[in-house]
Scaffold this motif. Sequence first.
Motif, PDB file in Angstrom:
ATOM      1  N   ALA A 171     -63.837  23.881   4.293  1.00  0.00           N
ATOM      2  CA  ALA A 171     -63.277  22.829   5.139  1.00  0.00           C
ATOM      3  C   ALA A 171     -63.235  23.261   6.607  1.00  0.00           C
ATOM      4  CB  ALA A 171     -61.874  22.464   4.664  1.00  0.00           C
ATOM      5  N   LYS A 172     -63.156  22.286   7.495  1.00  0.00           N
ATOM      6  CA  LYS A 172     -63.042  22.566   8.926  1.00  0.00           C
ATOM      7  C   LYS A 172     -61.725  23.309   9.178  1.00  0.00           C
ATOM      8  CE  LYS A 172     -63.243  20.218  13.411  1.00  0.00           C
ATOM      9  NZ  LYS A 172     -63.333  18.899  14.097  1.00  0.00           N
ATOM     10  N   PRO A 173     -61.761  24.415   9.905  1.00  0.00           N
ATOM     11  CA  PRO A 173     -60.545  25.205  10.121  1.00  0.00           C
ATOM     12  C   PRO A 173     -59.670  24.643  11.240  1.00  0.00           C
ATOM     13  CG  PRO A 173     -62.396  26.286  11.168  1.00  0.00           C
ATOM     14  CD  PRO A 173     -62.961  25.078  10.463  1.00  0.00           C
ATOM     15  N   ASP A 174     -59.177  23.431  11.027  1.00  0.00           N
ATOM     16  CA  ASP A 174     -58.398  22.752  12.064  1.00  0.00           C
ATOM     17  C   ASP A 174     -56.933  22.562  11.678  1.00  0.00           C
ATOM     18  OD1 ASP A 174     -58.687  20.880  10.063  1.00  0.00           O
ATOM     19  OD2 ASP A 174     -59.810  19.433  11.275  1.00  0.00           O
ATOM     20  N   GLY A 175     -56.530  23.142  10.521  1.00  0.00           N
ATOM     21  CA  GLY A 175     -55.136  23.039  10.106  1.00  0.00           C
ATOM     22  C   GLY A 175     -54.792  21.795   9.324  1.00  0.00           C
ATOM     23  N   TYR A 176     -55.790  20.960   9.033  1.00  0.00           N
ATOM     24  CA  TYR A 176     -55.498  19.713   8.322  1.00  0.00           C
ATOM     25  C   TYR A 176     -55.877  19.746   6.848  1.00  0.00           C
ATOM     26  CZ  TYR A 176     -54.443  17.834  12.886  1.00  0.00           C
ATOM     27  OH  TYR A 176     -53.868  17.625  14.115  1.00  0.00           O
ATOM     28  N   THR A 177     -56.512  20.822   6.421  1.00  0.00           N
ATOM     29  CA  THR A 177     -56.817  21.021   5.006  1.00  0.00           C
ATOM     30  C   THR A 177     -56.350  22.409   4.613  1.00  0.00           C
ATOM     31  OG1 THR A 177     -58.784  19.613   5.169  1.00  0.00           O
ATOM     32  CG2 THR A 177     -58.587  20.991   3.217  1.00  0.00           C
ATOM     33  N   LEU A 178     -55.353  22.471   3.730  1.00  0.00           N
ATOM     34  CA  LEU A 178     -54.759  23.737   3.311  1.00  0.00           C
ATOM     35  C   LEU A 178     -54.922  23.901   1.803  1.00  0.00           C
ATOM     36  CD1 LEU A 178     -51.392  23.457   5.298  1.00  0.00           C
ATOM     37  CD2 LEU A 178     -53.593  24.356   6.103  1.00  0.00           C
ATOM     38  N   LEU A 179     -54.587  25.069   1.317  1.00  0.00           N
ATOM     39  CA  LEU A 179     -54.672  25.374  -0.117  1.00  0.00           C
ATOM     40  C   LEU A 179     -53.388  26.035  -0.571  1.00  0.00           C
ATOM     41  CD1 LEU A 179     -56.418  25.840  -2.779  1.00  0.00           C
ATOM     42  CD2 LEU A 179     -56.953  28.094  -1.807  1.00  0.00           C
ATOM     43  N   LEU A 180     -52.835  25.554  -1.664  1.00  0.00           N
ATOM     44  CA  LEU A 180     -51.736  26.273  -2.308  1.00  0.00           C
ATOM     45  C   LEU A 180     -52.229  26.721  -3.678  1.00  0.00           C
ATOM     46  CD1 LEU A 180     -47.993  25.673  -1.978  1.00  0.00           C
ATOM     47  CD2 LEU A 180     -48.932  26.585  -4.096  1.00  0.00           C
ATOM     48  N   HIS A 181     -52.375  28.020  -3.829  1.00  0.00           N
ATOM     49  CA  HIS A 181     -52.937  28.605  -5.044  1.00  0.00           C
ATOM     50  C   HIS A 181     -51.958  29.640  -5.585  1.00  0.00           C
ATOM     51  CE1 HIS A 181     -55.854  29.514  -7.978  1.00  0.00           C
ATOM     52  NE2 HIS A 181     -56.945  29.506  -7.244  1.00  0.00           N
TER      53      HIS A 181
ATOM     54  N   SER B  52     -49.039  23.198  20.671  1.00  0.00           N
ATOM     55  CA  SER B  52     -48.123  22.148  21.099  1.00  0.00           C
ATOM     56  C   SER B  52     -48.552  20.775  20.603  1.00  0.00           C
ATOM     57  CB  SER B  52     -48.022  22.149  22.624  1.00  0.00           C
ATOM     58  OG  SER B  52     -49.292  21.887  23.199  1.00  0.00           O
ATOM     59  N   ASP B  53     -49.854  20.553  20.490  1.00  0.00           N
ATOM     60  CA  ASP B  53     -50.376  19.235  20.115  1.00  0.00           C
ATOM     61  C   ASP B  53     -50.447  19.049  18.601  1.00  0.00           C
ATOM     62  OD1 ASP B  53     -51.534  16.736  21.085  1.00  0.00           O
ATOM     63  OD2 ASP B  53     -53.365  17.426  20.099  1.00  0.00           O
ATOM     64  N   TYR B  54     -50.653  20.118  17.871  1.00  0.00           N
ATOM     65  CA  TYR B  54     -50.815  20.054  16.414  1.00  0.00           C
ATOM     66  C   TYR B  54     -49.470  19.839  15.730  1.00  0.00           C
ATOM     67  CZ  TYR B  54     -51.535  21.798  11.642  1.00  0.00           C
ATOM     68  OH  TYR B  54     -51.549  21.934  10.267  1.00  0.00           O
ATOM     69  N   PRO B  55     -49.407  18.983  14.686  1.00  0.00           N
ATOM     70  CA  PRO B  55     -50.481  18.148  14.136  1.00  0.00           C
ATOM     71  C   PRO B  55     -50.425  16.726  14.700  1.00  0.00           C
ATOM     72  CG  PRO B  55     -48.672  18.226  12.585  1.00  0.00           C
ATOM     73  CD  PRO B  55     -48.237  19.044  13.780  1.00  0.00           C
TER      74      PRO B  55
END
Length: 325
Positions: A82-92, A24-27
């Motif tokens: 990266a910290k697994p907090d949803g703020y760093t993603l990868l598109l590969h 509910s809080d993210y992001p």
Amino acid sequence: MLLKHLAVLSIGAVLSATSAFAQSDYPTQPITIVVPFSAGGPTDTVTRLIAQTMTSELGQQVLVQNVGGAGGTLGAGQVAQAKPDGYTLLLHHIGMSTAPTLYRQLAFDPLTAFAPIGQVTSVPMTIVSRKDLEPADAAGLVAYLKENGADTTYAHAGIGSASHLCGMLLQEALGVQMITVPYQGAAPAMTDIVGGQVDVLCDQTTNTTNQIKAGEVKAYAVTTPERVASLPDLPTTQEVGLDKLQIGVWHGLYAPAGTDPAIIAKLEGALQKALADETVKSRFAELGTAPVSAEEATPESLKNQLSTQIELWRPIIQAAGTYAD
């Protein structure tokens, strides 16, 4: 015994509440999608298109950061740590499945270092050349390369890139060995094809369609079983006798392993919204591709695709004997 049971229930309730709060809080801050290739290339183009719509859906800006180098493994490795907090993603792209074989000392395992979010698109590839190369059509190019392949320069965006993989298949299909010229990304490779510094390139429609339509390069074939709607006059490789040269460059969105499943679910929902957006679909169509189905834009589908593709590419790369380390 009862107290122990109640303690377990309490821990479960806390974890459940924490997950619900994260969802509910993210992001609460901007999100960065790392593209492990140079700006202006095909993967960068795909990412920026979906990032715009995901921004609207998530209520926070979705930024794109280009971290090129080492065939996409540098940027991917950065996200893996990266910290697994949803703020760093990868598109590969498809390179995620070839890296475990191309890089024998890869610092991460694509199957365990990431939490899949969903597939994005599968992009056809086109075989193009500088516009003054002698062959006029695909049949002529096949004959030309069989006779002159050893003296022909083949550009690609770096070891492990989609254009490198396509080039490997092209040379295998023709039984020739061309002079390969690696670049730091697809954009500079295309620049030199347009400028006539190198002869041939096989790259994604997202990086070649505009140049083909503008007459800046000569196009010969598309690498999918069916013709591409945006380039209807371009035959398939199967039509010109290159049955072994079948490749589509699929793309996937990932988070670091350990990311809260509630956050993954929220990102999956934003991705689904982006892929259903009419503007995104229209822009994808202009570039010769289309969003994947809703069933494919899921964590389960991306996980299965990655696992299957790793097994598919392993013997091909081992047979070629070309490694990045």
